[in-house]
Design an enzyme around this catalytic site. Structure first.
Site, mmCIF file in Angstrom:
data_model
loop_
_atom_site.group_PDB
_atom_site.id
_atom_site.type_symbol
_atom_site.label_atom_id
_atom_site.label_comp_id
_atom_site.label_asym_id
_atom_site.label_seq_id
_atom_site.Cartn_x
_atom_site.Cartn_y
_atom_site.Cartn_z
ATOM 1 N N SER A 145 0.862 -1.185 0.000
ATOM 2 C CA SER A 145 0.000 0.000 0.000
ATOM 3 C C SER A 145 0.896 1.232 0.000
ATOM 4 O O SER A 145 2.071 1.156 0.375
ATOM 5 C CB SER A 145 -0.869 0.004 1.265
ATOM 6 O OG SER A 145 -1.439 1.288 1.493
ATOM 7 N N TYR A 158 -3.518 -0.328 9.913
ATOM 8 C CA TYR A 158 -3.327 -0.659 8.494
ATOM 9 C C TYR A 158 -1.923 -0.261 8.044
ATOM 10 O O TYR A 158 -1.216 -1.039 7.398
ATOM 11 C CB TYR A 158 -4.378 0.088 7.676
ATOM 12 C CG TYR A 158 -4.437 -0.238 6.213
ATOM 13 C CD1 TYR A 158 -3.832 0.606 5.281
ATOM 14 C CD2 TYR A 158 -5.119 -1.345 5.746
ATOM 15 C CE1 TYR A 158 -3.902 0.334 3.920
ATOM 16 C CE2 TYR A 158 -5.200 -1.627 4.387
ATOM 17 C CZ TYR A 158 -4.592 -0.775 3.487
ATOM 18 O OH TYR A 158 -4.656 -1.040 2.134
HETATM 19 C C1 GCO Z 1 -6.915 5.095 3.134
HETATM 20 C C2 GCO Z 1 -7.009 4.221 1.901
HETATM 21 C C3 GCO Z 1 -5.641 3.733 1.467
HETATM 22 C C4 GCO Z 1 -5.771 2.932 0.196
HETATM 23 C C5 GCO Z 1 -4.524 2.242 -0.223
HETATM 24 C C6 GCO Z 1 -3.476 3.226 -0.571
HETATM 25 O O1 GCO Z 1 -7.777 4.964 4.020
HETATM 26 O O2 GCO Z 1 -5.961 5.895 3.178
HETATM 27 O O3 GCO Z 1 -7.860 3.107 2.145
HETATM 28 O O4 GCO Z 1 -5.085 2.981 2.510
HETATM 29 O O5 GCO Z 1 -6.720 1.930 0.360
HETATM 30 O O6 GCO Z 1 -4.098 1.345 0.763
HETATM 31 O O7 GCO Z 1 -2.337 2.504 -1.009
#
Ligand code: GCO
Length: 264
Positions: A145, A158
Site C-alpha cells: 500500500s 493498516y
Molecule cells: C486510506 C485508503 C488507502 C488505500 C490504499 C493506498 O484509508 O488511506 O484506504 O489505505 O486503500 O491502501 O495505497
C-alpha cells in the site's frame, strides 16, 4: 518478447480473489495464461466469485479458507495441490482496513487488521514456499500500500501492517532468492474500489468528497486508479520478465508518492 510475460502452465493462488483488486488480478493473470485459484471467507462469496470469473471467461477454482488460520491454510494449499497442482504464483491480496483514530482503536481492532494484512501473508507464504522450493522457482506478490511508506490519521493498524508487509516482502526475497523465488510487492495508490468508496463518495449536496479533492490534488495523474491499472504490474511480477527483480515494492499510484501536491 511476448513469451517473457506468458503465464501458460502456471498455477496462481490469489487470496481474497473473489472481488475488487484480487478479482481484477485473477482475470488479468488468467488472460496471460495462468490457472486461477482463489480463497474467500464464505461459500456465498466463493460462489459469487466463481460466477464472476465465469462471466469474464475464466474457469477459476474457488475455496473457502480463513487465511489467518494456519491449519486451514495448510489444508487449502494441500487441496489445491491435489486438485490443480503445485502453486507457482501467490498473490497475498486479502486485506482489511479499519479507519479509526488511534486513541479510539482497541487492541482487538489493531490485532485484527495486523492478523489479516500481515500475519496471513506470512502464513500463506510459509505454506506455499516448500512447493516452490521443490519446483526450483516461484513468485510471491504481496499487495502492499502507499501506507507501506506513508501514514495518515485513522489508519494506524493498516499502516503498521502494510509497512510490515513491505519488510516481510524483503525478508522472503532475502531468505529464498537463492531458491529462484522472487517476492515483490505492489503498492496501489488510491484506487476506486469498495474499500475506498467512503473516501470519495459524493457529498449530500452533490459536491466532491473533500478527500477526493485532496487525492486529486496530490496525484500527478489527476485521477483515482482503477483495478485494471494494477493488472500489468501483476503480470510483470508473476512472469519470467521479472526473474531478476526481487524484494521490490512496485508503486502503482499515478505518481502520488513522487509529488508534493498541487499548490492550492
Ligand atoms: C486510506 C485508503 C488507502 C488505500 C490504499 C493506498 O484509508 O488511506 O484506504 O489505505 O486503500 O491502501 O495505497
Amino acid at each position: 518478447m511476448n513469451n517473457l510475460f506468458d503465464l501458460t502452465g502456471k498455477i496462481a493462488l490469489i487470496t481474497g480473489g473473489a472481488h475488487s483488486i484480487g478479482f481484477a488480478l485473477g482475470v488479468g493473470l488468467a488472460q496471460a495464461g495462468a490457472v486461477i485459484c482463489f480463497n474467500c471467507s464464505n461459500p456465498e462469496s466463493r460462489d459469487r466469485g466463481l460466477a464472476a470469473y465465469r462471466e469474464a471467461g475464466v474457469e477459476a477454482h474457488g475455496y473457502v479458507a480463513d487465511v489467518t488460520d494456519e491449519e486451514a491454510v495448510r489444508a487449502l494449499v494441500e487441496q489445491i495441490q491435489q486438485e490443480v497442482g503445485v502453486i507457482d504464483i501467490l498473490v497475498n491480496n486479502a486485506g482489511v482496513i479499519k479507519r479509526i483514530p488511534m486513541l479510539e482503536t482497541t487492541v482487538e481492532d489493531f490485532a485484527k487488521v495486523v492478523d489479516v494484512d500481515l500475519v496471513a501473508p506470512f502464513i500463506v507464504s510459509k505454506a506455499v514456499l516448500p512447493g516452490m522450493i521443490a519446483k526450483g522457482r516461484g513468485k510471491i506478490i504481496n499487495i502492499c500500500s502507499m501506507m507501506s511508506e506513508l501514514g495518515r490519521e485513522t489508519v494506524s493498524a493498516y499502516a503498521a501492517a502494510k509497512g510490515g508487509l513491505k519488510m516481510l516482502t524483503r525478508n522472503i526475497c532475502s531468505e529464498f532468492g537463492g531458491a529462484n523465488i522472487q517476492c515483490n510487492g505492489i503498492g496501489p495508490g488510491y484506487i476506486a474500489t469498495q474499500q475506498t468508496e467512503p473516501l470519495r463518495c459524493r457529498q449530500p449536496d452533490g459536491s466532491r468528497h473533500p478527500f477526493d479533492q485532496f487525492i486529486l490534488s496530490k496525484t500527478p495523474a489527476g485521477r483515482w486508479g482503477t483495478t485494471d491499472d494494477l493488472v500489468g504490474p501483476a503480470v510483470f511480477l508473476a512472469s519470467d520478465a521479472s526473474n531478476f527483480v526481487n524484494g521490490h515494492i512496485l508503486y502503482v499510484d499515478g505518481g502520488i508518492l513522487a509529488y508534493i501536491g498541487k499548490q492550492p
